[in-house]
Design a protein around this motif. Sequence first.
Motif, PDB file in Angstrom:
ATOM      1  N   ASP A  11      14.291 -21.021  52.661  1.00 18.10           N
ATOM      2  CA  ASP A  11      15.354 -20.449  53.496  1.00 18.10           C
ATOM      3  C   ASP A  11      15.685 -21.351  54.679  1.00 18.10           C
ATOM      4  OD1 ASP A  11      13.165 -20.090  55.150  1.00 18.10           O
ATOM      5  OD2 ASP A  11      13.173 -17.899  55.014  1.00 18.10           O
ATOM      6  N   GLY A  12      15.082 -22.525  54.716  1.00 14.99           N
ATOM      7  CA  GLY A  12      15.353 -23.460  55.801  1.00 14.99           C
ATOM      8  C   GLY A  12      14.464 -23.287  57.008  1.00 14.99           C
ATOM      9  N   ASN A  13      13.694 -22.201  57.051  1.00 14.39           N
ATOM     10  CA  ASN A  13      12.799 -21.957  58.178  1.00 14.39           C
ATOM     11  C   ASN A  13      11.440 -22.592  57.927  1.00 14.39           C
ATOM     12  OD1 ASN A  13      14.590 -20.310  59.719  1.00 14.39           O
ATOM     13  ND2 ASN A  13      14.228 -18.651  58.272  1.00 14.39           N
ATOM     14  N   PRO A  14      10.820 -23.111  58.981  1.00 14.99           N
ATOM     15  CA  PRO A  14       9.490 -23.703  58.822  1.00 14.99           C
ATOM     16  C   PRO A  14       8.463 -22.673  58.340  1.00 14.99           C
ATOM     17  CG  PRO A  14      10.424 -24.265  60.964  1.00 14.99           C
ATOM     18  CD  PRO A  14      11.319 -23.223  60.350  1.00 14.99           C
ATOM     19  N   VAL A  15       7.516 -23.140  57.538  1.00 13.12           N
ATOM     20  CA  VAL A  15       6.394 -22.332  57.071  1.00 13.12           C
ATOM     21  C   VAL A  15       5.177 -22.847  57.828  1.00 13.12           C
ATOM     22  CG1 VAL A  15       4.977 -21.732  55.072  1.00 13.12           C
ATOM     23  CG2 VAL A  15       7.455 -22.019  54.811  1.00 13.12           C
ATOM     24  N   VAL A  16       4.620 -22.017  58.706  1.00 16.51           N
ATOM     25  CA  VAL A  16       3.533 -22.500  59.562  1.00 16.51           C
ATOM     26  C   VAL A  16       2.211 -21.768  59.358  1.00 16.51           C
ATOM     27  CG1 VAL A  16       5.073 -23.437  61.338  1.00 16.51           C
ATOM     28  CG2 VAL A  16       4.315 -21.063  61.507  1.00 16.51           C
ATOM     29  N   PRO A  65       6.249 -27.239  54.236  1.00 19.81           N
ATOM     30  CA  PRO A  65       6.203 -26.551  55.528  1.00 19.81           C
ATOM     31  C   PRO A  65       7.481 -26.707  56.354  1.00 19.81           C
ATOM     32  CG  PRO A  65       4.764 -28.469  55.542  1.00 19.81           C
ATOM     33  CD  PRO A  65       5.288 -28.332  54.160  1.00 19.81           C
ATOM     34  N   ALA A  66       8.303 -27.704  56.061  1.00 20.86           N
ATOM     35  CA  ALA A  66       9.512 -27.932  56.855  1.00 20.86           C
ATOM     36  C   ALA A  66      10.583 -26.878  56.599  1.00 20.86           C
ATOM     37  CB  ALA A  66      10.079 -29.322  56.576  1.00 20.86           C
ATOM     38  N   ASP A  67      10.730 -26.444  55.325  1.00 22.82           N
ATOM     39  CA  ASP A  67      11.852 -25.558  55.004  1.00 22.82           C
ATOM     40  C   ASP A  67      11.528 -24.456  53.987  1.00 22.82           C
ATOM     41  OD1 ASP A  67      11.623 -27.002  52.669  1.00 22.82           O
ATOM     42  OD2 ASP A  67      13.482 -28.124  52.971  1.00 22.82           O
ATOM     43  N   GLY A  68      10.284 -24.419  53.493  1.00 26.85           N
ATOM     44  CA  GLY A  68       9.893 -23.388  52.544  1.00 26.85           C
ATOM     45  C   GLY A  68      10.232 -23.681  51.101  1.00 26.85           C
ATOM     46  N   ASP A  69      10.821 -24.866  50.805  1.00 28.98           N
ATOM     47  CA  ASP A  69      11.056 -25.218  49.410  1.00 28.98           C
ATOM     48  C   ASP A  69       9.736 -25.108  48.656  1.00 28.98           C
ATOM     49  OD1 ASP A  69      13.687 -25.800  50.012  1.00 28.98           O
ATOM     50  OD2 ASP A  69      13.515 -27.965  49.649  1.00 28.98           O
ATOM     51  N   THR A  70       9.782 -24.571  47.444  1.00 26.27           N
ATOM     52  CA  THR A  70       8.585 -24.325  46.669  1.00 26.27           C
ATOM     53  C   THR A  70       8.803 -24.829  45.253  1.00 26.27           C
ATOM     54  OG1 THR A  70       8.214 -22.326  47.973  1.00 26.27           O
ATOM     55  CG2 THR A  70       6.952 -22.538  45.948  1.00 26.27           C
ATOM     56  N   GLY A  71       7.786 -25.518  44.706  1.00 24.68           N
ATOM     57  CA  GLY A  71       7.943 -26.008  43.347  1.00 24.68           C
ATOM     58  C   GLY A  71       6.635 -26.396  42.711  1.00 24.68           C
ATOM     59  N   ILE A  72       6.702 -26.629  41.406  1.00 23.20           N
ATOM     60  CA  ILE A  72       5.543 -27.095  40.656  1.00 23.20           C
ATOM     61  C   ILE A  72       5.029 -28.367  41.330  1.00 23.20           C
ATOM     62  CG2 ILE A  72       4.744 -27.976  38.426  1.00 23.20           C
ATOM     63  CD1 ILE A  72       5.448 -25.022  38.234  1.00 23.20           C
ATOM     64  N   GLU A  73       3.712 -28.447  41.493  1.00 24.06           N
ATOM     65  CA  GLU A  73       3.090 -29.594  42.155  1.00 24.06           C
ATOM     66  C   GLU A  73       3.356 -30.877  41.374  1.00 24.06           C
ATOM     67  OE1 GLU A  73      -1.176 -30.815  44.123  1.00 24.06           O
ATOM     68  OE2 GLU A  73      -1.198 -29.565  42.333  1.00 24.06           O
ATOM     69  N   TYR A  74       3.539 -31.972  42.108  1.00 28.66           N
ATOM     70  CA  TYR A  74       3.699 -33.284  41.485  1.00 28.66           C
ATOM     71  C   TYR A  74       2.465 -33.592  40.645  1.00 28.66           C
ATOM     72  CZ  TYR A  74       5.555 -33.510  46.313  1.00 28.66           C
ATOM     73  OH  TYR A  74       6.107 -33.223  47.524  1.00 28.66           O
ATOM     74  N   GLY A  75       2.572 -34.602  39.842  1.00 27.10           N
ATOM     75  CA  GLY A  75       1.419 -35.098  39.104  1.00 27.10           C
ATOM     76  C   GLY A  75       0.996 -34.207  37.967  1.00 27.10           C
ATOM     77  N   PRO A  76      -0.298 -33.850  37.913  1.00 29.01           N
ATOM     78  CA  PRO A  76      -0.845 -33.133  36.772  1.00 29.01           C
ATOM     79  C   PRO A  76      -0.113 -31.834  36.416  1.00 29.01           C
ATOM     80  CG  PRO A  76      -2.605 -33.941  38.149  1.00 29.01           C
ATOM     81  CD  PRO A  76      -1.329 -34.191  38.892  1.00 29.01           C
TER      82      PRO A  76
END
Length: 165
Positions: A11-16, A65-76
């Motif tokens: 949502d563009g808000n920081p996740v702290v 943490p900057a904007d709450g974007d969430t996704g499958i972890e890189y790599g494995p």
Amino acid sequence: MRGGHYWQAGDGNPVVTMDQARQRADAFADRLDLRVGEVMRFSKNFYAELETSSGKPATEILVDPADGDTGIEYGPAMMWNTDYSMHRGRTQDRITPEQAQDRARQWLQDQDRHLTVGEAEAFPGYYTFHTLHSGKISGMLSVNASTGAVWDHTWHGTYMAISEH
């Protein structure tokens, strides 16, 4: 849906806080009919394990943490996961959790890293381990369950905290 099931815009808000990270992870997990297990805080991101309704590890995700974007972890998680990645169904597990743990230990020793590994978390197609320094979590690495290849999770930064269910 933008990003398919691999990514969800924040949502563009920081996740702290860990609670905020768990809320973002819950929203992502709901899309895959999964639930959130442990959540970890690192200096560069939040990490969460997603589980099936029976508690079996399914995949790993990151929360920015900057904007709450969430996704499958890189790599494995993105490349080796045989159930929840773009390479679904490609490999068969041939390496036991004990063999994967031995491979992880040997890899750390070969890198001259003075770390040990915790217990294997068996995700579809690979195993993930906490790396430990003097018995305390310092990072993570994964071992491919088919090839034995090791992938160090260098993108996390410094480990800060963990929250179980």
